[in-house]
Design a protein around this motif. Structure first.
Motif, PDB file in Angstrom:
ATOM      1  N   VAL A  16      43.227  52.008  69.031  1.00 12.75           N
ATOM      2  CA  VAL A  16      43.669  50.984  68.074  1.00 12.75           C
ATOM      3  C   VAL A  16      42.849  51.195  66.814  1.00 12.75           C
ATOM      4  N   GLY A  17      43.511  51.324  65.693  1.00  6.81           N
ATOM      5  CA  GLY A  17      42.832  51.621  64.439  1.00  6.81           C
ATOM      6  C   GLY A  17      43.297  52.968  63.924  1.00  6.81           C
ATOM      7  N   SER A  18      42.501  53.586  63.095  1.00  8.82           N
ATOM      8  CA  SER A  18      42.920  54.846  62.496  1.00  8.82           C
ATOM      9  C   SER A  18      41.732  55.755  62.237  1.00  8.82           C
ATOM     10  N   TYR A  19      42.052  57.012  62.011  1.00  3.05           N
ATOM     11  CA  TYR A  19      41.085  58.046  61.634  1.00  3.05           C
ATOM     12  C   TYR A  19      41.451  58.461  60.219  1.00  3.05           C
ATOM     13  N   LEU A  20      40.514  58.350  59.296  1.00  2.00           N
ATOM     14  CA  LEU A  20      40.769  58.563  57.875  1.00  2.00           C
ATOM     15  C   LEU A  20      40.264  59.933  57.428  1.00  2.00           C
ATOM     16  N   PHE A  21      41.112  60.639  56.672  1.00  8.13           N
ATOM     17  CA  PHE A  21      40.667  61.889  56.048  1.00  8.13           C
ATOM     18  C   PHE A  21      41.310  62.022  54.669  1.00  8.13           C
ATOM     19  N   THR A  22      40.787  62.942  53.875  1.00  4.06           N
ATOM     20  CA  THR A  22      41.284  63.170  52.522  1.00  4.06           C
ATOM     21  C   THR A  22      41.885  64.570  52.454  1.00  4.06           C
ATOM     22  N   ALA A  23      43.050  64.634  51.825  1.00  2.00           N
ATOM     23  CA  ALA A  23      43.740  65.910  51.613  1.00  2.00           C
ATOM     24  C   ALA A  23      44.138  65.994  50.148  1.00  2.00           C
ATOM     25  N   GLU A  24      44.393  67.208  49.711  1.00  2.71           N
ATOM     26  CA  GLU A  24      44.852  67.437  48.339  1.00  2.71           C
ATOM     27  C   GLU A  24      46.331  67.782  48.390  1.00  2.71           C
ATOM     28  N   GLU A  39      53.124  56.162  70.760  1.00  4.75           N
ATOM     29  CA  GLU A  39      53.603  56.306  72.136  1.00  4.75           C
ATOM     30  C   GLU A  39      54.490  57.529  72.331  1.00  4.75           C
ATOM     31  N   THR A  40      55.072  58.068  71.274  1.00  5.52           N
ATOM     32  CA  THR A  40      55.942  59.233  71.412  1.00  5.52           C
ATOM     33  C   THR A  40      55.161  60.513  71.123  1.00  5.52           C
ATOM     34  N   GLU A  41      55.667  61.623  71.626  1.00  9.93           N
ATOM     35  CA  GLU A  41      55.013  62.915  71.425  1.00  9.93           C
ATOM     36  C   GLU A  41      54.936  63.260  69.949  1.00  9.93           C
ATOM     37  N   PRO A  42      53.870  63.783  69.440  1.00 15.73           N
ATOM     38  CA  PRO A  42      52.729  64.336  70.167  1.00 15.73           C
ATOM     39  C   PRO A  42      51.625  63.329  70.476  1.00 15.73           C
ATOM     40  N   GLY A  43      51.879  62.032  70.298  1.00 17.85           N
ATOM     41  CA  GLY A  43      50.898  61.003  70.615  1.00 17.85           C
ATOM     42  C   GLY A  43      50.064  60.553  69.436  1.00 17.85           C
ATOM     43  N   ILE A  44      50.157  61.256  68.303  1.00 18.72           N
ATOM     44  CA  ILE A  44      49.428  60.914  67.082  1.00 18.72           C
ATOM     45  C   ILE A  44      50.352  61.197  65.906  1.00 18.72           C
ATOM     46  N   GLU A  45      50.327  60.322  64.919  1.00 16.47           N
ATOM     47  CA  GLU A  45      51.094  60.523  63.685  1.00 16.47           C
ATOM     48  C   GLU A  45      50.149  60.402  62.497  1.00 16.47           C
ATOM     49  N   ALA A  46      50.563  60.968  61.360  1.00 19.02           N
ATOM     50  CA  ALA A  46      49.756  60.931  60.136  1.00 19.02           C
ATOM     51  C   ALA A  46      50.575  60.306  59.018  1.00 19.02           C
ATOM     52  N   MET A  79      54.058  44.993  58.490  1.00 22.16           N
ATOM     53  CA  MET A  79      53.683  45.793  59.649  1.00 22.16           C
ATOM     54  C   MET A  79      54.556  47.034  59.737  1.00 22.16           C
ATOM     55  N   PHE A  80      53.920  48.187  59.890  1.00 21.45           N
ATOM     56  CA  PHE A  80      54.588  49.481  59.924  1.00 21.45           C
ATOM     57  C   PHE A  80      54.474  50.063  61.333  1.00 21.45           C
ATOM     58  N   ASP A  81      55.590  50.505  61.879  1.00 19.14           N
ATOM     59  CA  ASP A  81      55.592  51.130  63.193  1.00 19.14           C
ATOM     60  C   ASP A  81      54.728  52.390  63.146  1.00 19.14           C
ATOM     61  N   SER A  82      53.790  52.522  64.078  1.00 16.19           N
ATOM     62  CA  SER A  82      52.869  53.660  64.035  1.00 16.19           C
ATOM     63  C   SER A  82      53.558  54.993  64.338  1.00 16.19           C
ATOM     64  N   CYS A  83      54.728  54.954  64.997  1.00 21.69           N
ATOM     65  CA  CYS A  83      55.445  56.192  65.330  1.00 21.69           C
ATOM     66  C   CYS A  83      56.417  56.623  64.235  1.00 21.69           C
ATOM     67  N   GLU A 101      52.734  66.047  57.913  1.00 23.20           N
ATOM     68  CA  GLU A 101      52.955  66.815  59.135  1.00 23.20           C
ATOM     69  C   GLU A 101      51.643  67.253  59.764  1.00 23.20           C
ATOM     70  N   ILE A 102      51.550  66.977  61.062  1.00 21.36           N
ATOM     71  CA  ILE A 102      50.400  67.420  61.846  1.00 21.36           C
ATOM     72  C   ILE A 102      50.915  68.069  63.127  1.00 21.36           C
ATOM     73  N   ALA A 103      50.024  68.752  63.805  1.00 21.22           N
ATOM     74  CA  ALA A 103      50.316  69.306  65.122  1.00 21.22           C
ATOM     75  C   ALA A 103      49.147  68.963  66.032  1.00 21.22           C
TER      76      ALA A 103
END
Length: 138
Positions: A16-24, A39-46, A79-83, A101-103
């Protein structure tokens, strides 16, 4: 083998929560991105770390507020759906968070979006001034 830059391990992304990073982005703008569990594959979204209604950070440095698989805007409560990134309530209803996009492979999360380059873990470094939502500029 996944092509892309390793951002984090799967374990780094909180349940629960998020992981924050910076991209260009392609225009050399620094953009904050959050990784959230899904909850859906791959289990994490960005997602880009901004509410679609107003320029508000969803994760202000201590993790995005979440409830029942939804990311909550700290200003207006949309509220935004996490998937899917979709919002069906509040000021941001009818909008979708911009995705990145992540993998996920071998317990790693990789930035695979050709439009972004990983810069660092954490948020965009600001000038140390106050955060403001005022429409007045100086």
């Amino acid at each position: 083998m996944v092509e892309g830059t390793r951002i984090a391990s799967v374990e780094d992304v909180p349940e629960v929560g998020s992981y924050l990073f910076t991209a260009e982005d392609a225009f050399t703008n620094e953009r904050e991105v959050i990784l959230v569990r899904c909850e859906t594959e791959p289990g994490i979204e960005a997602w880009i770390n901004n509410c679609t209604h107003e320029n508000q950070r969803l994760d202000r440095g201590s993790g995005a507020a979440m409830r029942d698989g939804e990311i909550i805007c700290p200003k207006h409560g949309s509220m935004f759906d996490s998937c899917s990134g979709e919002c069906d309530n509040g000021e941001a209803a009818g909008t979708t968070l911009p995705g990145v996009e992540i993998a996920v492979e071998d317990d790693g999360v990789f930035l695979s979006d050709d439009n972004y380059t990983f810069l660092r873990v954490g948020g965009v470094e600001d000038d140390g001034g106050p955060d403001s939502t005022s429409h007045i500029g100086f």
